[in-house]
Structure formats: structure tokens, C-alpha cells
Design an enzyme around this catalytic site. Structure first.
Site, PDB file in Angstrom:
ATOM      1  N   ASP A  13       0.848  -1.198   0.000  1.00 33.74           N
ATOM      2  CA  ASP A  13       0.000   0.000   0.000  1.00 33.74           C
ATOM      3  C   ASP A  13       0.881   1.244   0.000  1.00 33.74           C
ATOM      4  OD1 ASP A  13      -3.269   0.141   0.903  1.00 33.74           O
ATOM      5  OD2 ASP A  13      -2.134   2.030   0.936  1.00 33.74           O
ATOM      6  N   ASN A  23      -5.538  -4.440  -6.425  1.00 31.94           N
ATOM      7  CA  ASN A  23      -6.815  -3.901  -5.948  1.00 31.94           C
ATOM      8  C   ASN A  23      -6.761  -2.428  -5.566  1.00 31.94           C
ATOM      9  OD1 ASN A  23      -9.415  -4.068  -4.118  1.00 31.94           O
ATOM     10  ND2 ASN A  23      -7.734  -3.522  -2.732  1.00 31.94           N
ATOM     11  N   TYR A  40     -13.051   8.399 -13.231  1.00 33.28           N
ATOM     12  CA  TYR A  40     -12.947   7.110 -12.524  1.00 33.28           C
ATOM     13  C   TYR A  40     -13.559   6.005 -13.374  1.00 33.28           C
ATOM     14  CZ  TYR A  40     -13.879   3.751  -8.667  1.00 33.28           C
ATOM     15  OH  TYR A  40     -13.955   2.648  -7.858  1.00 33.28           O
ATOM     16  N   LYS A  65     -11.803   2.670 -14.925  1.00 28.71           N
ATOM     17  CA  LYS A  65     -12.253   1.303 -14.603  1.00 28.71           C
ATOM     18  C   LYS A  65     -12.674   0.547 -15.872  1.00 28.71           C
ATOM     19  CE  LYS A  65     -11.671   1.398 -10.066  1.00 28.71           C
ATOM     20  NZ  LYS A  65     -10.676   0.526  -9.393  1.00 28.71           N
ATOM     21  N   THR A 119     -16.687   0.675   2.625  1.00 28.36           N
ATOM     22  CA  THR A 119     -15.254   0.735   2.945  1.00 28.36           C
ATOM     23  C   THR A 119     -14.868   2.182   3.262  1.00 28.36           C
ATOM     24  OG1 THR A 119     -14.412   1.287   0.753  1.00 28.36           O
ATOM     25  CG2 THR A 119     -14.840  -1.052   1.182  1.00 28.36           C
TER      26      THR A 119
HETATM   27  N1  LIG Z   1     -15.888   0.936  -2.089  1.00 24.84           N
HETATM   28  C1  LIG Z   1     -16.587   0.847  -3.206  1.00 24.84           C
HETATM   29  O1  LIG Z   1     -17.798   1.173  -3.252  1.00 24.84           O
HETATM   30  C2  LIG Z   1     -15.931   0.311  -4.464  1.00 24.84           C
HETATM   31  C3  LIG Z   1     -16.751  -0.090  -5.525  1.00 24.84           C
HETATM   32  C4  LIG Z   1     -16.170  -0.590  -6.675  1.00 24.84           C
HETATM   33  C5  LIG Z   1     -14.788  -0.679  -6.778  1.00 24.84           C
HETATM   34  N2  LIG Z   1     -14.013  -0.269  -5.734  1.00 24.84           N
HETATM   35  C6  LIG Z   1     -12.574  -0.404  -5.899  1.00 24.84           C
HETATM   36  O2  LIG Z   1     -12.093  -1.298  -4.924  1.00 24.84           O
HETATM   37  C7  LIG Z   1     -10.706  -1.045  -4.692  1.00 24.84           C
HETATM   38  C8  LIG Z   1     -10.451  -0.964  -3.203  1.00 24.84           C
HETATM   39  O3  LIG Z   1     -11.197   0.138  -2.720  1.00 24.84           O
HETATM   40  P1  LIG Z   1     -11.776   0.208  -1.235  1.00 24.84           P
HETATM   41  O4  LIG Z   1     -13.224   0.498  -1.365  1.00 24.84           O
HETATM   42  O5  LIG Z   1     -11.320  -0.944  -0.433  1.00 24.84           O
HETATM   43  O6  LIG Z   1     -11.079   1.582  -0.786  1.00 24.84           O
HETATM   44  P2  LIG Z   1     -10.108   1.972   0.403  1.00 24.84           P
HETATM   45  O7  LIG Z   1      -9.912   3.446   0.260  1.00 24.84           O
HETATM   46  O8  LIG Z   1     -10.593   1.425   1.695  1.00 24.84           O
HETATM   47  O9  LIG Z   1      -8.741   1.216   0.036  1.00 24.84           O
HETATM   48  C9  LIG Z   1      -7.957   1.606  -1.063  1.00 24.84           C
HETATM   49  C10 LIG Z   1      -6.514   1.411  -0.689  1.00 24.84           C
HETATM   50  O10 LIG Z   1      -5.705   1.739  -1.839  1.00 24.84           O
HETATM   51  C11 LIG Z   1      -4.584   2.463  -1.384  1.00 24.84           C
HETATM   52  N3  LIG Z   1      -4.053   3.291  -2.452  1.00 24.84           N
HETATM   53  C12 LIG Z   1      -4.607   4.396  -3.021  1.00 24.84           C
HETATM   54  N4  LIG Z   1      -3.787   4.910  -3.947  1.00 24.84           N
HETATM   55  C13 LIG Z   1      -2.687   4.108  -3.973  1.00 24.84           C
HETATM   56  C14 LIG Z   1      -1.489   4.130  -4.719  1.00 24.84           C
HETATM   57  N5  LIG Z   1      -1.232   5.102  -5.627  1.00 24.84           N
HETATM   58  N6  LIG Z   1      -0.575   3.152  -4.521  1.00 24.84           N
HETATM   59  C15 LIG Z   1      -0.818   2.184  -3.588  1.00 24.84           C
HETATM   60  N7  LIG Z   1      -1.926   2.119  -2.843  1.00 24.84           N
HETATM   61  C16 LIG Z   1      -2.847   3.083  -3.026  1.00 24.84           C
HETATM   62  C17 LIG Z   1      -5.104   3.305  -0.231  1.00 24.84           C
HETATM   63  O11 LIG Z   1      -4.038   3.750   0.616  1.00 24.84           O
HETATM   64  C18 LIG Z   1      -6.044   2.325   0.458  1.00 24.84           C
HETATM   65  O12 LIG Z   1      -5.411   1.582   1.470  1.00 24.84           O
HETATM   66  C19 LIG Z   1     -10.378   0.236  -5.463  1.00 24.84           C
HETATM   67  O13 LIG Z   1      -9.755  -0.119  -6.686  1.00 24.84           O
HETATM   68  C20 LIG Z   1     -11.734   0.847  -5.714  1.00 24.84           C
HETATM   69  O14 LIG Z   1     -11.733   1.682  -6.850  1.00 24.84           O
HETATM   70  C21 LIG Z   1     -14.545   0.204  -4.587  1.00 24.84           C
END
Ligand SMILES: NC(=O)c1ccc[n+]([C@@H]2O[C@H](COP(=O)([O-])OP(=O)(O)OC[C@H]3O[C@@H](n4cnc5c(N)ncnc54)[C@H](O)[C@@H]3O)[C@@H](O)[C@H]2O)c1
Length: 255
Positions: free
Chosen positions: A37, A87, A151, A155, A186
Site C-alpha cells: 500500500d 486492488n 474514474y 475502470k 469501505t
Molecule cells: N468501495 C466501493 O464502493 C468500491 C466499488 C467498486 C470498486 N471499488 C474499488 O475497490 C478497490 C479498493 O477500494 P476500497 O473500497 O477498499 O477503498 P479503500 O480506500 O478502503 O482502500 C484503497 C486502498 O488503496 C490504497 N491506495 C490508493 N492509492 C494508492 C497508490 N497510488 N498506490 C498504492 N496504494 C494506493 C489506499 O491507501 C487504500 O489503502 C479500489 O480499486 C476501488 O476503486 C470500490
């Protein structure tokens, strides 16, 4: 049951949300987990939560060299890489077409799309025979998202990237798939992480409801497992039927 005993798994975005849930679940299933991370302290906290046999790695997925260093750290530490859950992602302060500017568009593409490309490029040369890559796209990767078009574009790009990389991974005896979650509770949307529970106790998500990080993590684990050996090059939607049942609201488009 230890589905991933003897396997080495890398999870990016592992400090929080979906990545944290997946890192903990891979570890519970016997894998040696590398929690990567941008937030190294957060990754270290997840490693502490796992309580042994896991490692924290700092990475900025937007930077190609940082991704290569991350994978080098896995190989140096464990000698192999069986599973990569790419992820990490960034949603930002959602801005529609009227307010999103070039700088924000570039940032969302750099982290989400180029960051995923960097991760795929870094893991492909070393992925083990029988290995699996799972990449987090989004439901916004298969339908438009007017609140955050940059975004959504990133995606959508991830889905095309994954399909385009199937052959390169097949040549290594490995698979690559994307997951496309709907709304997930999250920190990305301001909801605190919760305790991991036995997967059989996960509640059914109501129609078009929000999933938990662990709901998504369990699908990632399945896609990474031999049981999903026939699944390759897919963009798996998991959204409590949000996209298949959504009734569109008719908005005035004027003038
Ligand atoms: N939460 C939702 O509703 C949702 C829906 C669809 C997709 N997603 C996707 O799921 C994935 C995880 O998201 P989440 O909801 O767990 O969010 P989150 O914010 O809880 O976790 C995302 C993590 O990615 C890390 N991160 C961000 N930029 C980074 C970088 N440049 N290098 C390394 N790490 C980095 C952050 O520090 C964080 O720990 C993401 O790709 C997000 O786009 C989330």
C-alpha cells in the site's frame, strides 16, 4: 480448511477496505501474504492484525519502478508469487463533467488505470505456473458513472486491459480476471473497516444493497483458487443485481 497453503499472495491496497479483508482472508486460508500500500503504516497494521507470516510493502502503484520494487520484495522474501490481487484504487472527490479538470482526470487515470497496468506488467514475468491475478475494476467499469467520469473511464480501461492480457498470462500457465463491485462499505466511501467473520456467516445483501469489503474479498479468493480454473479473462460483476435490475430515472435533458 487452508485453500492457499504454501501459496504466496500479493494484495495491493491491502491497508484498507477490500484489500485488507482479502489480505486477512488469504492469510487465514494459509497463504503467505504481502500487504502492499501507499499507506505503509496501514499495511503494517494489517500485518499485525494477521499476526504472523505476512509482510508489509510500500508501493505507489502509479509509479512503474515502485511496482517492480514491490514484486522484487515478494520474490526476495518468499521466492515465488502465486496470486496477485491488484486492488489499490482511488475514487477522489467525485466530480462530474462540468467540474472535473485535466489534472484530476490525469490523477484518476494515473492511479487506477496506469497503476493497474504497472502492476500487471510487474507481476507477469514472475507469476507462478497455476497462478492467478485478480484486478479490481468496478461496476463503474461496465456502465457509465456521470458523477465521476474519469474514474469510470479508468475502470472501463482496466476491463479492457485484463482481457488484453489473458494470453500473456496463459503463456505462463496463469489466469487473470477483473472484479466489478457495486457499492461497497469501505473507507473509500467513509465507512470504517469491520471485523472479519467466517464467510458462511456473511449476510445476503438486499437487492441493490451495499456489500461489505469481505463480500468482495471472498469473490477475489474464489477467483484466485483452483476451483475457478475455468474462469479467465472475465469482468465479474458483484453488485446485488444493481446493474441488472436498476430502474433508470428519467431526467429532463432540456432545453
Ligand atoms: N468501495 C466501493 O464502493 C468500491 C466499488 C467498486 C470498486 N471499488 C474499488 O475497490 C478497490 C479498493 O477500494 P476500497 O473500497 O477498499 O477503498 P479503500 O480506500 O478502503 O482502500 C484503497 C486502498 O488503496 C490504497 N491506495 C490508493 N492509492 C494508492 C497508490 N497510488 N498506490 C498504492 N496504494 C494506493 C489506499 O491507501 C487504500 O489503502 C479500489 O480499486 C476501488 O476503486 C470500490
Amino acid at each position: 480448511m487452508a485453500r492457499f497453503a504454501g501459496k504466496v499472495a500479493l494484495v495491493t491496497g491491502g491497508a484498507s477496505g477490500i484489500g485488507r479483508a482479502a489480505a486477512i482472508r488469504f492469510a487465514q486460508e494459509g497463504a503467505t501474504v504481502f500487504v502492499a500500500d501507499l499507506n505503509l503504516a496501514g499495511a503494517e497494521a494489517v500485518v499485525a492484525e494477521i499476526g504472523g507470516g505476512a509482510h508489509a510493502v510500500a508501493v505507489d502503484i502509479a509509479d512503474a519502478a515502485s511496482n517492480r520494487a514491490m514484486v522484487d520484495a515478494v520474490i526476495a522474501g518468499a521466492g515465488r508469487l502465486d496470486i496477485a490481487f491488484l486492488n489499490a484504487g482511488y475514487y477522489g472527490a467525485a466530480q462530474g463533467l462540468d467540474t472535473v479538470d485535466e489534472a484530476l482526470f490525469d490523477r484518476l487515470i494515473a492511479i487506477n488505470l496506469k497503476g493497474t497496468f504497472n502492476g500487471i506488467k510487474a507481476v507477469q514475468p514472475v507469476i507462478a505456473q497455476g497462478g492467478a491475478v485478480v484486478v479490481t475494476a468496478s461496476a463503474a467499469g461496465v456502465i457509465g458513472h456521470p458523477d465521476n467520469p474519469a474514474y469510470s473511464a479508468a475502470k472501463h480501461g482496466i476491463v479492457g486491459l485484463v482481457k488484453s492480457c489473458v494470453t500473456a498470462f496463459a503463456e505462463k500457465g496463469a489466469r487473470i480476471n477483473a472484479i466489478c463491485p457495486g457499492g461497497v462499505l469501505t473507507p473509500l466511501i467513509g465507512v470504517a473497516d469491520v471485523a472479519i467473520i467466517p464467510p458462511g456467516d456473511l449476510a445476503r445483501v438486499p437487492l441493490r444493497g451495499m456489500g461489505s469489503a469481505q463480500h468482495v474479498a471472498e469473490v477475489a479468493l474464489w477467483l484466485a483458487s483452483p476451483e475457478a480454473g475455468f474462469v479467465n479473462g472475465q469482468a465479474q460483476v458483484l453488485d446485488a443485481a444493481l446493474l441488472s435490475t436498476f430502474a433508470p430515472v428519467m431526467l429532463p435533458v432540456g432545453p
